[in-house]
Design a protein around this motif. Structure first.
Motif, PDB file in Angstrom:
ATOM      1  N   LEU A 251       0.817  -1.203   0.000  1.00  0.00           N
ATOM      2  CA  LEU A 251       0.000   0.000   0.000  1.00  0.00           C
ATOM      3  C   LEU A 251       0.855   1.258   0.000  1.00  0.00           C
ATOM      4  CD1 LEU A 251      -2.681  -1.132   2.609  1.00  0.00           C
ATOM      5  CD2 LEU A 251      -2.814  -1.218   0.116  1.00  0.00           C
TER       6      LEU A 251
ATOM      7  N   LEU B  19       2.711   4.333  -2.737  1.00  0.00           N
ATOM      8  CA  LEU B  19       2.975   4.893  -4.055  1.00  0.00           C
ATOM      9  C   LEU B  19       4.143   5.852  -3.934  1.00  0.00           C
ATOM     10  CD1 LEU B  19      -0.592   5.711  -5.408  1.00  0.00           C
ATOM     11  CD2 LEU B  19       0.936   3.931  -6.221  1.00  0.00           C
TER      12      LEU B  19
ATOM     13  N   GLU C  36      -2.567   2.151 -11.065  1.00  0.00           N
ATOM     14  CA  GLU C  36      -3.520   2.496 -10.002  1.00  0.00           C
ATOM     15  C   GLU C  36      -2.978   2.151  -8.622  1.00  0.00           C
ATOM     16  OE1 GLU C  36      -8.198   1.668  -8.833  1.00  0.00           O
ATOM     17  OE2 GLU C  36      -7.145   0.284 -10.161  1.00  0.00           O
ATOM     18  N   LYS C  37      -2.315   1.014  -8.497  1.00  0.00           N
ATOM     19  CA  LYS C  37      -1.721   0.611  -7.229  1.00  0.00           C
ATOM     20  C   LYS C  37      -0.567  -0.338  -7.504  1.00  0.00           C
ATOM     21  CE  LYS C  37      -5.385  -2.838  -6.582  1.00  0.00           C
ATOM     22  NZ  LYS C  37      -6.506  -3.256  -5.702  1.00  0.00           N
TER      23      LYS C  37
END
Length: 267
Positions: free
Chosen positions: A13, A15, A254-255
């Motif tokens: 989780l 970025l 996106e992830k």
């Protein structure tokens, strides 16, 4: 996904290339006027005790580098950061999208503590688009493999004067490959490359500047937008390797997911 290559998925989780709103864009789609926010990419620093437990640095102000920090070329955005430490300083290599040439160049920022970063300059500029500057050290020398699929090749650069002067020393692969991610493991070199966003290919070699062979089970990921495209450095944790991937199923990048590589052999 084929056995003996990549197996267990781990949720991750964080970025490091962060989109943020940077103004408004107007236009027409099928004759209908629209107005929307225009996103850019910036670079943030996250820390943790492991690659799977990360959070924003409490003493850093994210983003630490944006297009507005770039002083030597007109920049639309910055992205694809890679870090390496040398003599007590941190060096960040990253893509700068040059708005005057509509292509990526490789930029450099420097920090003494990993929290406060100073933009330095463009260190690599070719006649074709560059991004994803995967930098590593081998036998006392620094190397970089940026994405150069616009040149239909995966090229190896060596530092003639670290961190500023780089020379291409070999073309490792020919093909339309994105985000080449290399690691030395079990006396071989391995490169993961994306062909489109949904296909992952794997090559190996006995030496960095030698001949490269595609793995007999390659492509190791086929028609899967969630787990194919690489998203950063392959990490050796001693008893296993971890490969990061972009989830592009809904939106590009996106992830990020992490995958344990439980077995990696040339068979």
């Amino acid at each position: 996904m084929k056995k003996n290559i990549l197996t267990k998925s781990i949720s991750l989780l964080f970025l490091i290339a962060l989109p943020f709103a940077a103004g408004l864009m107007t236009g027409k789609l099928r004759g209908i006027p629209f107005i929307m926010t225009r996103g850019e990419y910036s670079i943030g620093i996250y820390v943790g005790d492991s690659p799977f437990d990360l959070k924003p640095h409490s003493e850093a102000v994210n983003p630490v580098i944006t297009a507005r920090d770039v002083t030597d070329i007109p920049a639309d955005f910055v992205a694809d950061p890679f870090l390496i430490q040398e003599n007590g300083s941190w060096y960040m290599f990253f893509e700068i999208f040059n708005s005057s040439t509509d292509q990526g160049d490789i930029g450099l920022a420097v920090s003494t503590d990993g929290k406060i970063w100073d933009y330095d300059r463009v260190v690599l500029n070719e006649s074709f688009h560059l991004s994803y500057p995967y930098i590593f050290k081998w036998e006392g020398d620094y190397y970089m493999i940026p994405e150069s699929k616009e040149a239909f090749s995966v090229n190896l650069y060596k530092a003639e004067q670290f961190p500023y002067a780089w020379k291409q020393v070999r073309t490792l692969l020919k093909g339309n490959y994105s985000d080449p991610s290399i690691i030395h493991y079990n006396d071989r070199w391995w490169i993961f490359v994306a062909e489109r966003n949904d296909i992952l290919r794997l090559f190996y070699s006995g030496s960095l500047e030698g001949d490269w062979t595609e793995h007999p089970q390659s492509p190791v990921v086929l028609h899967n937008l969630r787990i194919a495209r690489p998203s950063g450095r392959v990490i050796d944790l001693g008893d296993t390797l971890v490969r990061f991937t972009q989830d592009c199923e809904q939106v590009y990048g996106e992830k990020v997911n992490a995958f344990m590589i439980t077995e990696l052999t040339p068979e």
